[in-house]
Motif scaffolding. Structure first.
Motif, PDB file in Angstrom:
ATOM      1  N   ILE A   2       0.842  -1.190   0.000  1.00 18.68           N
ATOM      2  CA  ILE A   2       0.000   0.000   0.000  1.00 18.68           C
ATOM      3  C   ILE A   2       0.879   1.242   0.000  1.00 18.68           C
ATOM      4  N   THR A   3       0.607   2.143  -0.933  1.00 17.69           N
ATOM      5  CA  THR A   3       1.350   3.401  -0.971  1.00 17.69           C
ATOM      6  C   THR A   3       0.620   4.438  -0.138  1.00 17.69           C
ATOM      7  N   LYS A   4       1.382   5.268   0.568  1.00 18.96           N
ATOM      8  CA  LYS A   4       0.786   6.315   1.386  1.00 18.96           C
ATOM      9  C   LYS A   4       0.409   7.475   0.483  1.00 18.96           C
ATOM     10  N   ARG A   5      -0.833   7.929   0.640  1.00 17.82           N
ATOM     11  CA  ARG A   5      -1.340   8.998  -0.204  1.00 17.82           C
ATOM     12  C   ARG A   5      -1.848  10.127   0.657  1.00 17.82           C
ATOM     13  N   GLN A   6      -1.963  11.280   0.052  1.00 19.79           N
ATOM     14  CA  GLN A   6      -2.470  12.449   0.757  1.00 19.79           C
ATOM     15  C   GLN A   6      -3.331  13.254  -0.194  1.00 19.79           C
ATOM     16  N   GLY A   7      -4.392  13.837   0.354  1.00 21.43           N
ATOM     17  CA  GLY A   7      -5.306  14.629  -0.450  1.00 21.43           C
ATOM     18  C   GLY A   7      -4.846  16.071  -0.584  1.00 21.43           C
ATOM     19  N   ILE A   8      -5.096  16.623  -1.756  1.00 24.03           N
ATOM     20  CA  ILE A   8      -4.805  18.035  -2.022  1.00 24.03           C
ATOM     21  C   ILE A   8      -6.099  18.671  -2.515  1.00 24.03           C
ATOM     22  N   VAL A   9      -6.474  19.788  -1.917  1.00 26.11           N
ATOM     23  CA  VAL A   9      -7.628  20.553  -2.388  1.00 26.11           C
ATOM     24  C   VAL A   9      -7.080  21.739  -3.156  1.00 26.11           C
ATOM     25  N   VAL A  10      -7.422  21.829  -4.430  1.00 29.81           N
ATOM     26  CA  VAL A  10      -6.937  22.902  -5.297  1.00 29.81           C
ATOM     27  C   VAL A  10      -8.115  23.806  -5.620  1.00 29.81           C
ATOM     28  N   TRP A  11      -8.014  25.064  -5.220  1.00 25.75           N
ATOM     29  CA  TRP A  11      -9.046  26.062  -5.505  1.00 25.75           C
ATOM     30  C   TRP A  11      -8.697  26.712  -6.837  1.00 25.75           C
ATOM     31  N   ILE A  12      -9.643  26.674  -7.790  1.00 25.38           N
ATOM     32  CA  ILE A  12      -9.373  27.153  -9.141  1.00 25.38           C
ATOM     33  C   ILE A  12     -10.263  28.348  -9.470  1.00 25.38           C
ATOM     34  N   LYS A  13      -9.886  29.067 -10.535  1.00 26.86           N
ATOM     35  CA  LYS A  13     -10.639  30.262 -10.934  1.00 26.86           C
ATOM     36  C   LYS A  13     -11.864  29.920 -11.767  1.00 26.86           C
ATOM     37  N   HIS A  14     -11.785  28.828 -12.531  1.00 27.48           N
ATOM     38  CA  HIS A  14     -12.923  28.443 -13.383  1.00 27.48           C
ATOM     39  C   HIS A  14     -12.947  26.919 -13.522  1.00 27.48           C
ATOM     40  N   PRO A  15     -14.143  26.314 -13.529  1.00 27.56           N
ATOM     41  CA  PRO A  15     -14.243  24.853 -13.588  1.00 27.56           C
ATOM     42  C   PRO A  15     -13.718  24.213 -14.877  1.00 27.56           C
ATOM     43  N   LYS A  16     -13.495  24.996 -15.916  1.00 29.09           N
ATOM     44  CA  LYS A  16     -13.027  24.399 -17.167  1.00 29.09           C
ATOM     45  C   LYS A  16     -11.589  23.874 -17.063  1.00 29.09           C
ATOM     46  N   TYR A  17     -10.872  24.239 -15.994  1.00 30.61           N
ATOM     47  CA  TYR A  17      -9.489  23.807 -15.832  1.00 30.61           C
ATOM     48  C   TYR A  17      -9.355  22.465 -15.119  1.00 30.61           C
ATOM     49  N   VAL A  18     -10.446  21.816 -14.811  1.00 31.49           N
ATOM     50  CA  VAL A  18     -10.410  20.541 -14.095  1.00 31.49           C
ATOM     51  C   VAL A  18      -9.670  19.484 -14.907  1.00 31.49           C
ATOM     52  N   LYS A  19      -9.888  19.454 -16.188  1.00 30.19           N
ATOM     53  CA  LYS A  19      -9.260  18.444 -17.048  1.00 30.19           C
ATOM     54  C   LYS A  19      -7.734  18.558 -17.022  1.00 30.19           C
ATOM     55  N   ARG A  20      -7.218  19.753 -16.880  1.00 36.40           N
ATOM     56  CA  ARG A  20      -5.766  19.948 -16.870  1.00 36.40           C
ATOM     57  C   ARG A  20      -5.137  19.464 -15.571  1.00 36.40           C
ATOM     58  N   LEU A  21      -5.918  19.360 -14.513  1.00 41.99           N
ATOM     59  CA  LEU A  21      -5.387  18.916 -13.223  1.00 41.99           C
ATOM     60  C   LEU A  21      -5.344  17.399 -13.080  1.00 41.99           C
ATOM     61  N   ARG A  22      -5.947  16.676 -14.011  1.00 40.89           N
ATOM     62  CA  ARG A  22      -5.976  15.211 -13.930  1.00 40.89           C
ATOM     63  C   ARG A  22      -4.595  14.589 -14.005  1.00 40.89           C
ATOM     64  N   ARG A  23      -3.663  15.239 -14.665  1.00 44.88           N
ATOM     65  CA  ARG A  23      -2.337  14.638 -14.864  1.00 44.88           C
ATOM     66  C   ARG A  23      -1.468  14.658 -13.611  1.00 44.88           C
ATOM     67  N   TYR A  24      -1.876  15.396 -12.587  1.00 41.16           N
ATOM     68  CA  TYR A  24      -1.045  15.537 -11.393  1.00 41.16           C
ATOM     69  C   TYR A  24      -1.335  14.495 -10.319  1.00 41.16           C
ATOM     70  N   GLY A  25      -2.437  13.782 -10.427  1.00 36.74           N
ATOM     71  CA  GLY A  25      -2.760  12.758  -9.441  1.00 36.74           C
ATOM     72  C   GLY A  25      -4.112  12.145  -9.746  1.00 36.74           C
ATOM     73  N   HIS A  26      -4.634  11.417  -8.787  1.00 38.12           N
ATOM     74  CA  HIS A  26      -5.923  10.741  -8.938  1.00 38.12           C
ATOM     75  C   HIS A  26      -7.028  11.720  -8.559  1.00 38.12           C
ATOM     76  N   LEU A  27      -7.782  12.162  -9.547  1.00 35.72           N
ATOM     77  CA  LEU A  27      -8.861  13.125  -9.334  1.00 35.72           C
ATOM     78  C   LEU A  27     -10.043  12.418  -8.684  1.00 35.72           C
ATOM     79  N   ILE A  28     -10.433  12.868  -7.494  1.00 33.35           N
ATOM     80  CA  ILE A  28     -11.526  12.244  -6.759  1.00 33.35           C
ATOM     81  C   ILE A  28     -12.825  13.005  -6.954  1.00 33.35           C
ATOM     82  N   TYR A  29     -12.774  14.317  -6.803  1.00 36.55           N
ATOM     83  CA  TYR A  29     -13.996  15.102  -6.846  1.00 36.55           C
ATOM     84  C   TYR A  29     -13.690  16.491  -7.390  1.00 36.55           C
ATOM     85  N   ALA A  30     -14.618  17.035  -8.148  1.00 38.99           N
ATOM     86  CA  ALA A  30     -14.508  18.397  -8.648  1.00 38.99           C
ATOM     87  C   ALA A  30     -15.840  19.104  -8.428  1.00 38.99           C
TER      88      ALA A  30
END
Length: 116
Positions: A2-30
């Motif tokens: 099991i790998t240790k993971r940690q959640g990151i909450v990223v506050w964005i200016k517009h919801p259209k940028y959600v797709k660009r954040l997928r490459r940085y980790g496992h997207l759980i919720y937007a």
């Protein structure tokens, strides 16, 4: 393993940028309404990923989850404390019954006096 993971909450200016954040980790919720994204990242890569995300122009701020650092082992109450609280609850209910009974008696007495 099991790998240790940690959640990151990223506050964005517009919801259209959600797709660009997928490459940085496992997207759980937007959240489109509140404009934030919850991403899980391996703890070994956490600093690198937060620096990369922070450089993006559409990111307002980043909050890290404290869940990996919270102790989740709980202790039971001691039996002495439970007995004391039970005694206090019983004493309180007795007082409450006495007060409600006296209130009902006063109400009945007032109505009886009005009839006479």
């Amino acid at each position: 393993m099991i790998t240790k993971r940690q959640g990151i909450v990223v506050w964005i200016k517009h919801p259209k940028y959600v797709k660009r954040l997928r490459r940085y980790g496992h997207l759980i919720y937007a959240s489109r309404k509140l404009k934030y994204v919850l991403i899980y990242v391996n703890q070994e890569e956490l600093e690198e990923v937060t620096e990369q995300i922070n450089r993006l122009n559409f990111v307002k701020r980043i909050d890290l989850s404290h869940k990996p650092f919270v102790d989740t082992v709980y202790q039971k109450k001691s039996p002495i404390i439970e007995e004391e609280t039970d005694y206090e609850i019983k004493a309180f209910t007795k007082k409450l019954k006495l007060i409600s009974f006296s209130f009902l008696f006063i109400m009945w007495w007032n109505q009886a006096m009005l009839v006479i």
